[in-house]
Each structure stands twice: as structure tokens, then as C-alpha cells.
Write a protein that holds these residues in place. Sequence first.
Motif, PDB file in Angstrom:
ATOM      1  N   TYR A 167       0.821  -1.221   0.000  1.00  0.00           N
ATOM      2  CA  TYR A 167       0.000   0.000   0.000  1.00  0.00           C
ATOM      3  C   TYR A 167       0.852   1.266   0.000  1.00  0.00           C
ATOM      4  CZ  TYR A 167      -4.201  -2.752   0.291  1.00  0.00           C
ATOM      5  OH  TYR A 167      -5.220  -3.625  -0.019  1.00  0.00           O
ATOM      6  N   GLY A 168       2.037   1.155  -0.592  1.00  0.00           N
ATOM      7  CA  GLY A 168       2.872   2.335  -0.771  1.00  0.00           C
ATOM      8  C   GLY A 168       3.789   2.592   0.393  1.00  0.00           C
ATOM      9  N   ASP A 169       4.064   1.533   1.180  1.00  0.00           N
ATOM     10  CA  ASP A 169       4.952   1.655   2.329  1.00  0.00           C
ATOM     11  C   ASP A 169       4.485   2.780   3.263  1.00  0.00           C
ATOM     12  OD1 ASP A 169       7.014   0.313   3.554  1.00  0.00           O
ATOM     13  OD2 ASP A 169       8.552   1.694   2.874  1.00  0.00           O
ATOM     14  N   VAL A 170       3.213   2.717   3.644  1.00  0.00           N
ATOM     15  CA  VAL A 170       2.672   3.708   4.576  1.00  0.00           C
ATOM     16  C   VAL A 170       3.467   3.642   5.881  1.00  0.00           C
ATOM     17  CG1 VAL A 170       0.331   3.718   3.629  1.00  0.00           C
ATOM     18  CG2 VAL A 170       0.893   2.092   5.426  1.00  0.00           C
ATOM     19  N   PRO A 172       0.603   4.336 -12.769  1.00  0.00           N
ATOM     20  CA  PRO A 172       1.215   3.018 -12.999  1.00  0.00           C
ATOM     21  C   PRO A 172       1.623   2.294 -11.718  1.00  0.00           C
ATOM     22  CG  PRO A 172       2.769   4.762 -13.552  1.00  0.00           C
ATOM     23  CD  PRO A 172       1.472   5.427 -13.246  1.00  0.00           C
ATOM     24  N   THR A 173       1.908   3.043 -10.647  1.00  0.00           N
ATOM     25  CA  THR A 173       2.301   2.438  -9.373  1.00  0.00           C
ATOM     26  C   THR A 173       1.571   3.146  -8.238  1.00  0.00           C
ATOM     27  OG1 THR A 173       4.133   3.960  -8.921  1.00  0.00           O
ATOM     28  CG2 THR A 173       4.644   2.011 -10.271  1.00  0.00           C
ATOM     29  N   ILE A 174       1.539   2.524  -7.065  1.00  0.00           N
ATOM     30  CA  ILE A 174       0.912   3.155  -5.903  1.00  0.00           C
ATOM     31  C   ILE A 174       1.679   4.413  -5.509  1.00  0.00           C
ATOM     32  CG2 ILE A 174       2.117   1.575  -4.328  1.00  0.00           C
ATOM     33  CD1 ILE A 174      -1.284   3.365  -3.745  1.00  0.00           C
ATOM     34  N   PHE A 175       2.993   4.421  -5.741  1.00  0.00           N
ATOM     35  CA  PHE A 175       3.806   5.592  -5.405  1.00  0.00           C
ATOM     36  C   PHE A 175       3.474   6.766  -6.329  1.00  0.00           C
ATOM     37  CE2 PHE A 175       6.098   1.736  -4.238  1.00  0.00           C
ATOM     38  CZ  PHE A 175       6.299   1.953  -2.885  1.00  0.00           C
ATOM     39  N   ALA A 176       3.263   6.468  -7.614  1.00  0.00           N
ATOM     40  CA  ALA A 176       2.865   7.505  -8.573  1.00  0.00           C
ATOM     41  C   ALA A 176       1.454   8.006  -8.244  1.00  0.00           C
ATOM     42  CB  ALA A 176       2.904   6.944  -9.995  1.00  0.00           C
ATOM     43  N   ALA A 177       0.583   7.089  -7.795  1.00  0.00           N
ATOM     44  CA  ALA A 177      -0.780   7.467  -7.411  1.00  0.00           C
ATOM     45  C   ALA A 177      -0.742   8.465  -6.256  1.00  0.00           C
ATOM     46  CB  ALA A 177      -1.579   6.231  -7.007  1.00  0.00           C
ATOM     47  N   ARG A 178       0.102   8.182  -5.279  1.00  0.00           N
ATOM     48  CA  ARG A 178       0.232   9.097  -4.131  1.00  0.00           C
ATOM     49  C   ARG A 178       0.743  10.454  -4.578  1.00  0.00           C
ATOM     50  NH1 ARG A 178       3.224   6.409   0.606  1.00  0.00           N
ATOM     51  NH2 ARG A 178       1.320   5.179   0.486  1.00  0.00           N
ATOM     52  N   GLN A 179       1.659  10.442  -5.550  1.00  0.00           N
ATOM     53  CA  GLN A 179       2.241  11.695  -6.041  1.00  0.00           C
ATOM     54  C   GLN A 179       1.199  12.560  -6.761  1.00  0.00           C
ATOM     55  OE1 GLN A 179       5.164  11.552  -9.300  1.00  0.00           O
ATOM     56  NE2 GLN A 179       6.488  12.817  -8.031  1.00  0.00           N
TER      57      GLN A 179
END
Length: 204
Positions: free
Chosen positions: A62-65, A107-114
Amino acid sequence: MSKRKSAKYKLDRRMGENIWGRPNSPVNKRSYGPGQHGQRRKGKMSDFGLQLRAKQKLKGYYGDVTEKQFKRTYTEASKMKGDTGQNLIGLLEQRLDMVVYRAKFAPTIFAARQIVSHGHIYLNGVKTNVASARVKVGDVVSLGKKAQDMALVIEAQSLPEREIPDYVAPDGTDKVTFTRVPKLDEVPYPVTMEPNLVVEFYSR
């Protein structure tokens, strides 16, 4: 918003699994752990080790919360009616950044967060830049006008390795509705997740 400083694929190597199902994961080439001792034969893992690994894998997916945020979500899940493990998965899937990822807006959960933190995402028509914002059943998540032409978004929408799950209903290419909170077996994890072990970890 906390920032992930280490390379995200290090988590794949450490776990020995392609957690996000990405074709360029290093695990696809080397299934053993990182470092000079990575190829040593592993001994049997303790119950605590298995529980810790399950928590790190779920948290990483989940994006390393942060640990603080993850434990807060677990505490909330434990106070809800029903199975705590299922409740935990439901709450994690209701994060705005995860709905953006599920909708294939990133494309990734990290990009989604960004793209959430940069103000490109609207929740029920209101610009929302908090990745951990809770999406409720019936809520509409949409892309801002600028984001619709971003290369990142266009790349995500063409990715063949994952589909939009049933509980996220698309309306065109720039809008989705969160239709229901999913159960564990409905979530399209590329690897096996064990929220029951996470519950055991925090219940010690």
C-alpha cells in the motif's frame, strides 16, 4: 505526506516476491534476497518472523505507509464489527491513493500518491491532495484536466498486467465510482496477502 526514500523494488527483493506484479521487478530475474548472503539457504522462520513479514509485505504493497498510520488503521479495523483482517483490507482499499491506483490513473501506488499530493485528483468534484483520505461507497474519484494528458496517466491506462477491479466502476477514462468495500478474495493482489498474520502480530 511521508516520502519513501529507499528504492521501491528493494522491498520485492527483500520479500523474494513480485509484490506489485510489475514486469520489470528484479525478482523476475533473481528470486533470492539482496546482499552477499542473499543466496544462503534460509532456516525455518519463527511465528514472529512470519507475522512481521506479512505486516511488512502488506504495508509495503500500500505504498509503504508509515508504521504510525498503518497501526492506526489496524486499531480502527479492530474496533469495527466482523473480522479484523477483512476490515483492515477494506480500510486500506478505501485510501484515495489506492482507489487512484486501482482506477489505473497511475502506474504504481507511489505515482498514485504523487498525483494526489500534487492536486490532480478530485473526490466528489472537490480537489483533494491527501493520499490517505477515506473514499466511501458511492464516492466519485476523477482526474483533473491537466492530469488527463499526463504521460504517467496515459502509460498507466495502457498497462496490460492489471485490470480495474469490480468494486471500482469506470465512467469513461477520467472518472470512477467506488461501488463497495471489497473482501480479501476480491482484491487483485499479485501475491498472497495474510492479514490474519498481521492481526496476530498486533495482538501479541
